[in-house]
Design an enzyme around this catalytic site. Structure first.
Site: not given
Length: 881
Positions: A124, A548
């Site tokens: 990532h 999120k």
């Protein structure tokens, strides 16, 4: 650093940096004119000058971060030297705590036998430090650690200082940002750097530390225990949203893993050959040593002839030289190579057995046992490769194969029924036929399973980890993988050698996790498949997208309930659950203290194993130095063993659960009303944070969004969090919790909140993690970015500021504290000392953003300066995404 800045950047740069720093300190101390003074110190800089100022602060944090890690090593050494009790979190401390609970030696050994930590390294894009810089940092750290020796001479100190300065200066002269986005191969080498350099080195020491803690004599050591650590990797197998990963990268990665493993064994075998110099005139050895040496000498005559005559009487040395030749043949895929790690284990075990039986226990057995432990852990694969794909991409392939364009939108019940029919009608032996006319996407998907099959055959079953299904929703997603894997030739419907792990990421998917697992375990195809895989099921939970989706409080409570529910489903069906935690570097992506998080998890969700992603700056912080890596591994292993010993003792009373329901519900409503329902939010986010810079950074091989679009829904969680971290609002790690705590206070009372914080590890961990983020956040700095947003969106900042004040007030009231982190003065001091070096970089970033956007975001000097601010702020805060 001051000397380096003067020498490399000049006196004017040094004075500017110092003036801004001192003004920033005064600003933090409350001087009313200090903010203007910082701005004046940084005013009028062109892009190149601004980049040099940022470079100065960023380089400072490079060395300061190293110094803090070395200080941790120094503290640990002092504890071992002077402490009467074991260091908290060490394996000795874990064993002592188990003994105090009344566990005997056999029970403790059983707990450690079933325990395993599986750190899975991912690519990532949160590591903002180049590998060549990391290598210089390694050399600096080595000198700092060497200085812990009190017997160093003045000359040795002078050499160490010169070496440190040389590497700091060389780092200053090295371009920090890659000129091109890294490839998958670049990311693979970056991750394997830590596996081969650090984990390979420290894992035997972990076993030896456990031996000491359990007070095992050498003859009964834990060498026969299964490996305590099993590293994994996603790099080269993570296809989710990354068009650069396919079957070929899977093949290349598996081959690279094997080559690095064999190279490491060759080096170690060579060292053993130079150490095991026992001569026939002094000792004897088992006949098997001579038999193997004769056999391998015939297989590798060139190596045999190259052995000097003076070494011929050294039986172990001769055999090890020839074992090295056999390893080289394995790497070259030539005749007489090892078919697998078991054959190598047999050879090294023969040497160990002979040493024990011929007075060699203290004449080389230690090193041989270390190699044996490495072979058992790393096999011929070094790190197990996980493969990951998005459930939607898999459904689209299934739609093509079924010739049903509406397939992805059909109810899951219909998809399950059709997949059952397809699996039932599939005949063994013809799974690879019927591919004419398929799209490239379908062919590539099927080819991945063929690559997995080839990898298992060539490098061993442990070379492959799990097949992870991102955004999994129901059993049909798991059935789809089973069907495609069979079509791809990996196995048959009744013999599929693959662990299929659904990844539950959104709050709604987490809420249904227990139901989905129950259906999976009782499915007519998947239930037997789980049984054949040892009645163990891997399930991954995502922290990033759930956060999120609903904010930290809602996500954490949904995760906790999902873990409890999945554990119940597994218990009902007599399945051992392994939860794979998709943690990131920041609190909002599941970061924070691992051992504290484990203590808060339901014991039934652990199953003696901790599998978690390691990514970004966390990898270097946790595994960059061997001593720190060993300490982190000890803490993780100890935490799951202690949790396993607590099985059944973690049910929270109903009043606490009701409290959490209230907090999570109100927090989720507040979070979504801002992020998803306020029409001004996206405009503020796109302008009041440096998201447009982060999207341009060359720090990952995959795009920052899963799909095209500028909305929050399309953005990956990493740049989402990275953006809010950079502007110092850090709202992803706390927003909504203040509203949730106020609602809970009104409904349940302050006393119950304080009771839960004191007695419930889940609630205590949530508050502790949020408190740390609040302490690192700075809404005054974040307010400087407000000026970059359109006037109609300024109210978004006002909402964020109000919720920040609300959250700080609620946390302090529950903790009964006067200031954040009062119970952690070390971290509190670290943040206070770091802020004056970070603040000027934020002010420069705001100014550079304004100028760059005015010029319509060109490549060139302004963007380079902005990228430097991103790196510098990330280093200062020790957080990215």
């Amino acid at each position: 650093m001051g000397r380096v800045i003067r020498e490399q950047g000049g006196e004017e740069l040094f004075r500017r940096v110092e003036r801004a720093r001192h003004a920033a300190i005064r600003r933090r101390e409350g001087a009313s004119d200090a903010t203007h003074e910082v701005e004046q110190a940084l005013a009028g800089l062109d892009a190149e000058q601004a980049e040099e100022v940022v470079r100065a602060y960023s380089m400072y944090f490079q060395v300061v971060n190293l110094a803090e890690r070395v200080h941790r090593i120094r503290r640990g050494r002092a504890w071992m030297r002077e402490g009467e009790e074991p260091q908290p979190g060490s394996l000795a401390d874990t064993v002592e705590r188990l003994r105090k609970r009344g566990l005997d030696q056999e029970r403790m050994r059983s707990l450690f036998s079933s325990a395993r930590v599986e750190p899975v390294f991912t690519a990532h894009p949160t590591e903002s430090t180049r590998r060549i810089i990391l290598e210089k940092q390694d050399r600096i750290a080595a000198e700092l650690i060497g200085r812990l020796n009190p017997e160093r001479t003045p000359r040795e100190e002078a050499v160490a200082t010169a070496t440190i300065r040389e590497n700091v200066t060389a780092a200053w002269q090295t371009e920090e940002h890659p000129s091109a986005r890294p490839t998958v191969a670049d990311e693979r080498e970056h991750v394997l750097y830590y596996v081969t350099r650090t984990l390979y080195r420290v894992l035997p020491a972990l076993h030896e530390t456990l031996d000491e803690a359990l007070e095992h004599p050498e003859q009964t050591s834990t060498g026969d225990l299964p490996p305590l650590i099993r590293p994994g990797s996603w790099v080269g197998g993570d296809m989710d949203g990354n068009p650069n990963v396919d079957a070929n990268t899977v093949r290349e990665t598996l081959r690279r893993h094997r080559d690095l493993t064999l190279e490491a064994y060759e080096r170690e075998v060579g060292e053993l050959a130079r150490n095991l110099t026992q001569s026939a005139s002094r000792v004897s050895w088992n006949r098997e040593i001579s038999v193997l040496g004769d056999r391998y000498g015939g297989w590798f005559p060139e190596t045999d002839r190259a052995i000097p005559e003076r070494h011929r009487s050294m039986g172990y040395r001769v055999l090890l030289e020839l074992i090295g030749a056999r390893l080289a043949a394995t790497r070259a895929d030539s005749e007489h190579g090892y078919a697998g790690p078991e054959e190598l284990l047999d050879d090294i075990n023969a040497i160990a057995k002979s040493l024990v039986e011929h007075d060699g226990t203290h004449a080389g057995l230690f090193g041989v046992r270390r190699l044996l432990r490495r072979i058992r852990t790393f096999g011929f694969h070094m790190a197990a490769l996980d493969v990951r794909q998005d459930a939607r991409a898999l459904r689209e392939v299934a739609a093509e194969l079924f010739d049903d364009p509406a397939w992805p939108e059909r109810p899951s019940e219909e998809r399950i029924e059709r997949l059952h029919e397809a699996l039932s009608s599939m005949e063994q032996g013809d799974a690879r036929t019927g591919r004419e006319g398929l799209s490239d996407a379908a062919l590539d998907t099927l080819d991945v399973f063929r690559a997995i099959s080839e990898g298992r055959g060539a490098y061993g079953a442990d070379a492959i980890g799990s097949y992870i299904i991102s955004m999994a929703e129901d059993v049909d997603d798991v059935l789809t993988v089973a069907w495609l894997a069979t079509l791809g030739g990996l196995g048959t419907t009744d013999d599929l050698p693959l662990d299929i792990a659904p990844l539950f990421e959104t709050v709604s998917d987490l809420e249904r996790a227990e139901e989905v697992l129950e259906a999976l375990f009782t499915d007519p195809f998947l239930g037997p498949h789980v049984s054949r895989r040892g009645s163990r099921q891997i399930v991954m939970v995502g922290y990033s997208d759930s956060n999120k989706d609903g904010g930290i409080a809602s996500a954490r409570w949904a995760l906790q309930r999902a873990l409890e529910g999945m554990a119940r489903a597994a218990t009902r069906q007599d399945v051992t659950l392994t939860v794979f935690h998709g943690r990131g570097g920041t609190v909002s992506r599941g970061g924070g203290s691992v051992h504290r998080a484990v203590a808060a998890m339901p014991a039934g969700s652990i199953g003696g194993r901790l599998r978690l992603t390691e990514q970004g700056e966390v990898i270097d912080a946790k595994y960059g130095l061997p001593q720190i890596a060993l300490r982190n591994l000890e803490r993780m292993l100890g935490s799951i063993v202690l949790r396993a010993a607590d099985r059944g003792e973690d049910e929270a009373p109903p009043r606490w659960r009701s409290l959490a329901d209230t907090v999570a519900g109100a927090a989720r409503t507040a979070y979504r009303s801002l992020v998803y329902e306020d029409p001004r939010f996206t405009a503020y986010f796109r302008s009041g944070t440096p998201i447009d810079v982060i999207e341009r950074m060359s720090i990952g091989s995959r795009p920052p969004s899963r799909r095209s679009g500028a909305g929050v829904e399309d953005l990956r969680a990493i740049p989402w969090v990275f953006s809010w971290t950079q502007c110092r609002a850090m709202m992803t790690g706390w927003y909504g919790l203040g509203t949730g705590l106020e609602a809970a206070r009104a409904e349940h009372g302050l006393g119950l909140l304080q009771e839960a914080a004191e007695g419930w590890p889940f609630f205590d961990t949530l508050l502790a993690d949020v408190e740390m983020v609040l302490a690192k956040a700075d809404l005054e700095i974040a307010g400087m970015y407000r000026a970059l947003a359109p006037a109609q969106a300024h109210a978004v900042y006002d909402r964020i500021r109000d919720e920040f004040d609300r959250t700080v007030s609620a946390v302090l009231e529950i903790r009964q504290s006067s200031a954040l982190l009062d119970d952690d003065p070390t971290l509190q001091r670290s943040i206070r000392l770091r802020n004056p070096y970070v603040d000027p970089m934020n002010m420069l970033q705001v100014d550079l953003l304004r100028r760059w956007r005015h010029d319509e975001r060109p490549d060139g000097a302004l963007l380079d300066a902005l990228l430097a601010t991103v790196n510098g702020i990330a280093r200062g805060l020790q957080n990215t995404g």
